[in-house]
Design a protein around this motif. Structure first.
Motif, mmCIF file in Angstrom:
data_model
loop_
_atom_site.group_PDB
_atom_site.id
_atom_site.type_symbol
_atom_site.label_atom_id
_atom_site.label_comp_id
_atom_site.label_asym_id
_atom_site.label_seq_id
_atom_site.Cartn_x
_atom_site.Cartn_y
_atom_site.Cartn_z
ATOM 1 N N PRO A 178 0.810 -1.221 0.000
ATOM 2 C CA PRO A 178 0.000 0.000 0.000
ATOM 3 C C PRO A 178 0.842 1.270 0.000
ATOM 4 O O PRO A 178 0.512 2.240 -0.699
ATOM 5 C CB PRO A 178 -0.814 -0.135 1.295
ATOM 6 C CG PRO A 178 -0.882 -1.614 1.542
ATOM 7 C CD PRO A 178 0.441 -2.134 1.094
ATOM 8 N N GLU A 179 1.942 1.276 0.759
ATOM 9 C CA GLU A 179 2.806 2.456 0.800
ATOM 10 C C GLU A 179 3.519 2.665 -0.523
ATOM 11 O O GLU A 179 3.635 3.793 -1.020
ATOM 12 C CB GLU A 179 3.828 2.318 1.934
ATOM 13 C CG GLU A 179 3.220 2.301 3.329
ATOM 14 C CD GLU A 179 4.274 2.074 4.400
ATOM 15 O OE1 GLU A 179 5.432 2.491 4.190
ATOM 16 O OE2 GLU A 179 3.947 1.462 5.432
ATOM 17 N N MET A 180 4.024 1.565 -1.111
ATOM 18 C CA MET A 180 4.712 1.685 -2.401
ATOM 19 C C MET A 180 3.750 2.185 -3.480
ATOM 20 O O MET A 180 4.106 3.026 -4.315
ATOM 21 C CB MET A 180 5.321 0.340 -2.807
ATOM 22 C CG MET A 180 6.035 0.356 -4.154
ATOM 23 S SD MET A 180 7.495 1.440 -4.178
ATOM 24 C CE MET A 180 8.687 0.356 -3.348
ATOM 25 N N THR A 181 2.541 1.663 -3.465
ATOM 26 C CA THR A 181 1.563 2.085 -4.467
ATOM 27 C C THR A 181 1.235 3.563 -4.313
ATOM 28 O O THR A 181 1.179 4.306 -5.311
ATOM 29 C CB THR A 181 0.290 1.232 -4.357
ATOM 30 O OG1 THR A 181 0.644 -0.155 -4.512
ATOM 31 C CG2 THR A 181 -0.712 1.601 -5.439
ATOM 32 N N ARG A 182 1.033 4.033 -3.077
ATOM 33 C CA ARG A 182 0.766 5.459 -2.856
ATOM 34 C C ARG A 182 1.952 6.308 -3.303
ATOM 35 O O ARG A 182 1.787 7.389 -3.887
ATOM 36 C CB ARG A 182 0.459 5.713 -1.375
ATOM 37 C CG ARG A 182 -0.947 5.305 -0.956
ATOM 38 C CD ARG A 182 -1.298 5.886 0.400
ATOM 39 N NE ARG A 182 -0.446 5.365 1.461
ATOM 40 C CZ ARG A 182 -0.708 4.261 2.153
ATOM 41 N NH1 ARG A 182 -1.797 3.544 1.894
ATOM 42 N NH2 ARG A 182 0.115 3.857 3.102
ATOM 43 N N ARG A 183 3.156 5.815 -3.046
ATOM 44 C CA ARG A 183 4.376 6.533 -3.434
ATOM 45 C C ARG A 183 4.422 6.741 -4.945
ATOM 46 O O ARG A 183 4.675 7.851 -5.428
ATOM 47 C CB ARG A 183 5.583 5.726 -2.962
ATOM 48 C CG ARG A 183 6.940 6.267 -3.349
ATOM 49 C CD ARG A 183 8.025 5.306 -2.848
ATOM 50 N NE ARG A 183 9.374 5.758 -3.155
ATOM 51 C CZ ARG A 183 10.477 5.076 -2.828
ATOM 52 N NH1 ARG A 183 10.368 3.924 -2.164
ATOM 53 N NH2 ARG A 183 11.678 5.544 -3.143
ATOM 54 N N VAL A 184 4.158 5.676 -5.696
ATOM 55 C CA VAL A 184 4.207 5.766 -7.155
ATOM 56 C C VAL A 184 3.042 6.609 -7.684
ATOM 57 O O VAL A 184 3.217 7.441 -8.587
ATOM 58 C CB VAL A 184 4.204 4.355 -7.772
ATOM 59 C CG1 VAL A 184 4.081 4.418 -9.287
ATOM 60 C CG2 VAL A 184 5.479 3.603 -7.380
ATOM 61 N N GLU A 185 1.854 6.408 -7.125
ATOM 62 C CA GLU A 185 0.695 7.195 -7.555
ATOM 63 C C GLU A 185 0.958 8.694 -7.443
ATOM 64 O O GLU A 185 0.648 9.471 -8.351
ATOM 65 C CB GLU A 185 -0.526 6.861 -6.689
ATOM 66 C CG GLU A 185 -1.250 5.585 -7.039
ATOM 67 C CD GLU A 185 -2.502 5.444 -6.191
ATOM 68 O OE1 GLU A 185 -3.369 6.340 -6.277
ATOM 69 O OE2 GLU A 185 -2.606 4.466 -5.435
ATOM 70 N N GLU A 186 1.500 9.088 -6.315
ATOM 71 C CA GLU A 186 1.756 10.508 -6.079
ATOM 72 C C GLU A 186 2.697 11.063 -7.146
ATOM 73 O O GLU A 186 2.486 12.169 -7.667
ATOM 74 C CB GLU A 186 2.359 10.695 -4.689
ATOM 75 C CG GLU A 186 2.524 12.149 -4.274
ATOM 76 C CD GLU A 186 1.210 12.871 -4.089
ATOM 77 O OE1 GLU A 186 1.210 14.112 -4.210
ATOM 78 O OE2 GLU A 186 0.186 12.202 -3.839
ATOM 79 N N ALA A 187 3.728 10.301 -7.490
ATOM 80 C CA ALA A 187 4.663 10.762 -8.516
ATOM 81 C C ALA A 187 3.989 10.856 -9.877
ATOM 82 O O ALA A 187 4.237 11.806 -10.643
ATOM 83 C CB ALA A 187 5.856 9.820 -8.585
#
Length: 552
Positions: free
Chosen positions: A435-444
């Motif tokens: 979930p954290e990795m996905t949010r990280r990539v989404e934000e970028a």
């Protein structure tokens, strides 16, 4: 019965080098590195020879001429010691220390041992304890129960070895081979035998386990005999009337099929397609060519890249290497590349490209130099000079910008706004929960300056698994914000892989085929990127860099 190729691996091979091509030289350096590893030489030395072999294999210039002209050390990674070995190889046809190591270490036994799942060190220990020198002798000793008397060999290991010696079905190497190495290996064997490469390399599978060569032969005996004599094959572990299985010193099994000429096409199709693909076409008619097999089945010919699972329909018009008009991800000496902007640009222009994006790293990557805002602007001056020198060819100002753990990018927006192309990349923190990795990539991906997501899963084949990122969510956000996803052509990445390319295209996301090249010769990795995209059914229309430049 186990057949052993005659003791040719360390023979004087001068005759094989009448045409001393780069691949042949690289093969000998790779063999030297493998045997140095078995002899427990310095890891630094082993890595140096392996890197030299990779460099030479990917170098466009004829390395033998560079050696004879005293210029081979112009290739980054070739030092004085390796230069001396190369000169010795070209002048005498062999490397004396390699020949000595081959005599001392019995590569045939080591190759067999690795094929059986043993380490090289363990293979040597068992051979010495059993006082055997050939695979025939080893198998006889194992069958006679002599393994039990060897210290450290219990019933479980003995059973593992005996079962492996008797195993049936598709053989697999101790570890999957990277695609370029696998393709090179089967191509050289096929060329020597007048046959066709098959198996996983022909399907451009990213990690190859089944390596095969198919020959058409009325009389199979000469082909089988020649196969056993090849320098790449240190032992033949199975042999039938029209089939043999050889292994390399690394324990990599290579299957040879010597088919009747009237059934050669059928044999090639069987040896190329995945089991599920072939099973869905059964029963297969005998035919001399693959095209004739498909015609007899009444279905269109299928590109090898699409033969990974059941498929009988009309294949799409897959993207071709010649469709690519530019490379949108490469590095220079401004970060961890091995050439300057102008040299990389000239190499791209020589490949017929219209444009090249320079995408060096930013500071957060950590392990290598990264460009600050000031560096990016100074590099822009060098890019402008290259554009003036190479017009109408266009060098794009780009960046491979790290995605920080909170999803922010590693350079300020005002700097990113100046650039033509922005690759966003995850490097540090690869093991972040999903979930954290996905949010990280989404934000970028929501940043308006981002053009493309680099190597989206972060995998390194055989070394690091894919990041725990929700790709379906990534596809959704990328489509929404017009961000492309990369097929990275580095042999240990090939990321996105074929299945993901198919899913991304289905989700409406466009693909970029890039090389991530760190030197001019590595621009050749575009072929790997394109064929990986083809494995996902990509057409030219799905690929961003098959088209002309568009305003950022």
């Amino acid at each position: 019965m186990l057949f052993m190729a005659e003791d040719h691996f360390g023979e004087d091979v001068a005759a094989q080098y009448d045409r001393v091509d780069n691949a042949a030289i690289a093969d000998r350096l790779e063999a030297f590195a493998s045997l140095l590893e078995l002899a427990e030489a310095s890891p630094y030395t082993i890595r140096a020879y392996r890197r030299a072999a990779e460099l030479i294999r990917g170098t466009a210039a004829p390395v033998d001429k560079l050696v004879r002209g005293g210029r081979v050390r112009e290739l980054r990674g070739i030092g004085r010691g390796i230069e001396a070995r190369l000169r010795e190889l070209l002048e005498t046809g062999q490397i004396a220390e390699l020949a000595e190591l081959e005599r001392e270490l019995a590569p045939g036994l080591i190759g067999l041992g690795r094929y059986l799942g043993l380490t090289a060190k363990r293979s040597v220990e068992l051979a010495r304890a059993l006082e055997v020198r050939t695979p025939d002798e080893f198998r006889a000793a194992a069958a006679a129960g002599r393994l039990r008397a060897v210290p450290g060999v219990g019933p479980k290991l003995e059973r593992q070895i005996l079962d492996a010696l008797a195993r049936e079905g598709a053989p697999q190497p101790p570890r999957a081979l990277h695609l370029p190495r696998a393709r090179e290996l089967v191509a050289r064997i096929a060329a020597a035998l007048g046959g066709e490469p098959a198996g996983d390399p022909r399907r451009w599978r990213d990690a190859c386990e089944r390596l095969a060569v198919v020959c058409a032969a009325r009389d199979p005996e000469p082909v089988l005999a020649r196969f056993a004599e090849l320098a790449q094959i240190v032992a033949v572990v199975e042999r039938g009337e029209r089939r043999a299985l050889g292994v390399t010193v690394e324990g990599v099994p290579v299957e040879l099929v010597a088919a009747e000429p009237g059934a050669a096409g059928t044999a090639l199709l069987r040896a190329t397609g995945a089991d599920a693909y072939v099973a869905a076409l059964e029963p297969l008619p005998d035919a001399p060519t693959e095209a004739a097999v498909y015609a007899a089945l009444g279905i269109p010919w299928c590109p090898p890249e699409l033969r990974g699972g059941p498929f009988r329909g009309e294949p799409p018009p897959l993207v071709e290497l010649g469709d690519i008009r530019g490379d949108l991800h490469c590095h220079t000496t401004w970060s961890d590349g091995r050439a300057g902007v102008l040299e990389m640009a000239r190499a791209a222009r020589e490949r017929g490209y219209a444009y090249l994006a320079i995408c060096d790293h930013t500071p957060a990557v950590g392990a290598v130099p990264g460009l600050t805002a000031d560096d990016v602007r100074r590099q822009g001056e060098e890019i402008a000079a290259a554009n003036a020198a190479l017009a109408p060819f266009r060098v794009l100002r780009g960046i491979e910008c790290d995605i920080l753990p909170d999803g922010r990018l590693d350079l300020p927006d005002d700097v990113l706004a100046e650039l033509d192309w922005v690759q966003a990349s995850v490097h540090g923190g690869q093991r972040m929960p999903g979930p954290e990795m996905t949010r990280r990539v989404e934000e970028a991906l929501r940043d308006p300056h981002v053009s493309c997501l680099s190597h989206p899963t972060g995998r390194l084949i055989g070394r690091r698994p894919e990041n725990a990122v929700d790709l379906e969510r990534v596809y959704e956000v990328a489509r929404e914000h017009g961000v492309a996803l990369e097929v990275n052509g580095l042999p240990d990445r090939l990321d996105l892989r074929g299945e993901h390319v198919r899913d991304a295209i289905a989700a409406g996301v466009r693909i970029v085929c890039s090389t991530d090249a760190h030197g001019p010769e590595r621009l050749a990795y575009m072929e790997l990127a394109v064929h990986t995209a083809r494995r996902g059914g990509a057409t030219a229309a799905d690929i961003v860099n098959t088209g002309p430049l568009q305003p950022h």
